[in-house]
Motif scaffolding. Structure first.
Motif, PDB file in Angstrom:
ATOM      1  N   HIS A  54       0.853  -1.184   0.000  1.00 32.57           N
ATOM      2  CA  HIS A  54       0.000   0.000   0.000  1.00 32.57           C
ATOM      3  C   HIS A  54       0.896   1.244   0.000  1.00 32.57           C
ATOM      4  N   LYS A  56       0.034   4.341   0.461  1.00 30.35           N
ATOM      5  CA  LYS A  56      -0.407   5.451   1.314  1.00 30.35           C
ATOM      6  C   LYS A  56       0.645   5.803   2.362  1.00 30.35           C
ATOM      7  N   TYR A 198      -9.703  -6.526   4.689  1.00 37.04           N
ATOM      8  CA  TYR A 198      -8.604  -5.855   5.391  1.00 37.04           C
ATOM      9  C   TYR A 198      -8.680  -6.228   6.866  1.00 37.04           C
ATOM     10  N   THR A 242       0.150  -4.607   8.215  1.00 38.57           N
ATOM     11  CA  THR A 242       1.468  -4.692   8.847  1.00 38.57           C
ATOM     12  C   THR A 242       1.431  -5.432  10.191  1.00 38.57           C
ATOM     13  N   GLY A 260       1.360  -1.725   4.187  1.00 36.58           N
ATOM     14  CA  GLY A 260       1.867  -0.407   3.804  1.00 36.58           C
ATOM     15  C   GLY A 260       2.917   0.073   4.781  1.00 36.58           C
ATOM     16  N   THR A 261       2.543   0.068   6.061  1.00 34.01           N
ATOM     17  CA  THR A 261       3.387   0.620   7.126  1.00 34.01           C
ATOM     18  C   THR A 261       4.764  -0.040   7.206  1.00 34.01           C
TER      19      THR A 261
HETATM   20  C1  LIG Z   1      -7.558  -1.460   2.585  1.00 28.96           C
HETATM   21  C2  LIG Z   1      -6.207  -1.426   3.199  1.00 28.96           C
HETATM   22  N1  LIG Z   1      -5.294  -2.330   2.824  1.00 28.96           N
HETATM   23  C3  LIG Z   1      -4.039  -2.329   3.342  1.00 28.96           C
HETATM   24  C4  LIG Z   1      -3.662  -1.390   4.292  1.00 28.96           C
HETATM   25  C5  LIG Z   1      -2.247  -1.421   4.851  1.00 28.96           C
HETATM   26  O1  LIG Z   1      -2.214  -1.751   6.200  1.00 28.96           O
HETATM   27  P1  LIG Z   1      -1.008  -1.366   7.169  1.00 28.96           P
HETATM   28  O2  LIG Z   1      -0.995   0.106   7.294  1.00 28.96           O
HETATM   29  O3  LIG Z   1      -1.309  -2.069   8.435  1.00 28.96           O
HETATM   30  O4  LIG Z   1       0.239  -1.852   6.564  1.00 28.96           O
HETATM   31  C6  LIG Z   1      -4.589  -0.449   4.720  1.00 28.96           C
HETATM   32  C7  LIG Z   1      -4.237   0.526   5.753  1.00 28.96           C
HETATM   33  O5  LIG Z   1      -4.983   1.370   6.163  1.00 28.96           O
HETATM   34  C8  LIG Z   1      -5.891  -0.457   4.152  1.00 28.96           C
HETATM   35  O6  LIG Z   1      -6.818   0.446   4.531  1.00 28.96           O
END
Ligand SMILES: Cc1ncc(COP(=O)(O)O)c(C=O)c1O
Length: 391
Positions: A54, A56, A198, A242, A260-261
């Motif tokens: 991810h 973001k 998720y 994560t 993502g994290t």
């Molecule tokens: C739909 C979705 N997938 C994956 C992730 C990634 O998760 P993480 O931040 O725990 O790595 C997020 C995080 O908000 C998410 O909303």
């Protein structure tokens, strides 16, 4: 990545010593980040899981390129704007413009309901060499996406999202899952590319995740069996986060993970035990600007640098902690002031001293900054912009 070329890419105005940086500033320890990337890529490879990170968290096409170069099958985005920035900037690790790039197309998942004609049109307006997939949980989203795909005359994949405990988005039962999967596969421009969920509700420590992972597995068993009975075996089952990253293979049926994290990690991830403190690659460099009030030191990183994110899922105080002295937490903030709690330490910083803060939730911190400095020890060896910031 930390090589001569990267060093040369530092613009002439950028100092090479951390001590000369204006604060607050975001620092990424390059060695730790690369270790985090390599470890996740190796895990996914060993467990035969598709890794679709991810973006973001970093919002940077360049770092997305590092993920793809290590074998990621594609990227996950939260907004079509992020997808645009990735489509324009990612070169899968090489040089040049991907619009004239003969290498495999970029695969982008929008893990967010593509509701509304403008959002859907922005998504289907991505460059032609981008494979688009969108996760959705309603007929309305499917209609909006199908209409935009028809206008753009392009194929778009659909992941049907199911709620497996997060209670945020996602269909609630197998019949809705099957109905949306069928609607996608019956559409002229859409196709059923898989199902998604998720597991963001799992925020207990890694060793305490057995029960929750078991529950998700059971619900997935039922969901996949229902799709198979309907002749709609999901090509991909996309999940992952994560906090659960290293136990993803224990969730039966999962074929793809979207952490993502993990690229930077943060205080929450370390508290949960999904990384060690030494794996926290991103810190906020801040300067002590006042020690006048007893029992505290004030730094120049407040809510506008750190966000106001509590520790999630684990007990613990504060909005961040010092990398070198984790017992010192940010116990309060105003916009430009962070109040370091000195009650648990004999350390008494001088005004003008700098500290490095590990944030509770790194994604928010990156989103609040324009620039990130890659560091090795006390030297700045790289620099990039948070290109999808505000997007
Ligand atoms: C739909 C979705 N997938 C994956 C992730 C990634 O998760 P993480 O931040 O725990 O790595 C997020 C995080 O908000 C998410 O909303």
């Amino acid at each position: 990545m930390v090589d001569g070329a990267a060093l040369r890419s530092l613009s002439s105005g950028v100092t090479l010593e951390i001590a000369e940086l204006e604060t607050p500033a975001l620092l990424v320890d390059m060695e730790r980040m690369e270790r985090n990337l390599d470890r996740a890529a190796a895990y996914a490879g060993e467990r035969k899981l598709r890794l679709r990170p991810h973006v973001k968290t970093h919002k940077s096409p360049r770092l997305a390129g590092e993920q793809l170069r290590r074998g990621a099958v594609g990227l996950t985005c939260a907004t079509p704007f992020e997808a645009e920035v990735m489509a324009a900037g990612v070169t899968t690790g090489g040089e040049g413009d991907r619009r004239n790039d003969p290498r495999p197309p970029l695969d982008l998942l929008l893990a967010y309901p593509p509701v509304g004609s403008r959002r859907a049109a922005r998504l289907t307006g991505l460059p032609a060499n981008v494979n688009i997939i969108a996760a959705l949980d309603s007929e309305r989203a499917l209609r909006d996406l199908a209409a935009a795909a028809a206008v753009s005359q392009r194929e778009v994949g659909v992941y049907v999202e199911m709620d497996l405990g997060m209670h945020r988005v996602g269909v609630q039962d197998a019949s809705s899952l099957v109905a949306l999967a069928r609607a996608a596969s019956d559409d002229r421009w859409l196709h059923f590319a898989g199902m998604a969920f998720y597991p963001g509700h799992i925020r207990v420590s890694v060793e305490e995740q057995d029960r929750a992972l078991g529950e998700v597995s059971e619900r997935l068993d039922d969901a996949i069996a229902s799709l198979e009975r309907a002749g709609l075996k999901p090509p991909v089952v996309s999940g992952g986060s994560t906090p659960t990253i290293w136990r993803s293979h224990e969730i039966r049926g999962v074929t793809e993970i979207r952490p993502g994290t993990y690229i930077f990690n943060d205080r929450t991830t370390a508290e949960i035990g999904a990384c060690s403190w030494d794996d926290c690659a991103l810190t906020i460099l801040a300067t002590v600007v006042s020690t006048a009030v007893p029992g505290q030191a004030v730094v120049d990183a407040g809510t506008k640098s750190l966000g106001r994110e509590p520790l999630r899922g684990t007990p613990g105080e504060g909005f961040g902690a010092l990398f070198d002295r984790p017992e010192v937490t940010v116990r309060g903030m105003s916009e430009e002031h962070g109040l370091l709690d000195l009650s648990g330490t004999s350390w008494r910083p001088d005004v003008g001293e700098t500290v490095r803060i590990v944030p509770n939730h790194v994604c928010i911190v990156v989103h609040l900054a324009d620039d990130v400095y890659g560091v090795s020890g006390d030297r700045i060896v790289d620099h990039w912009g948070v290109e999808a910031r505000g997007r």
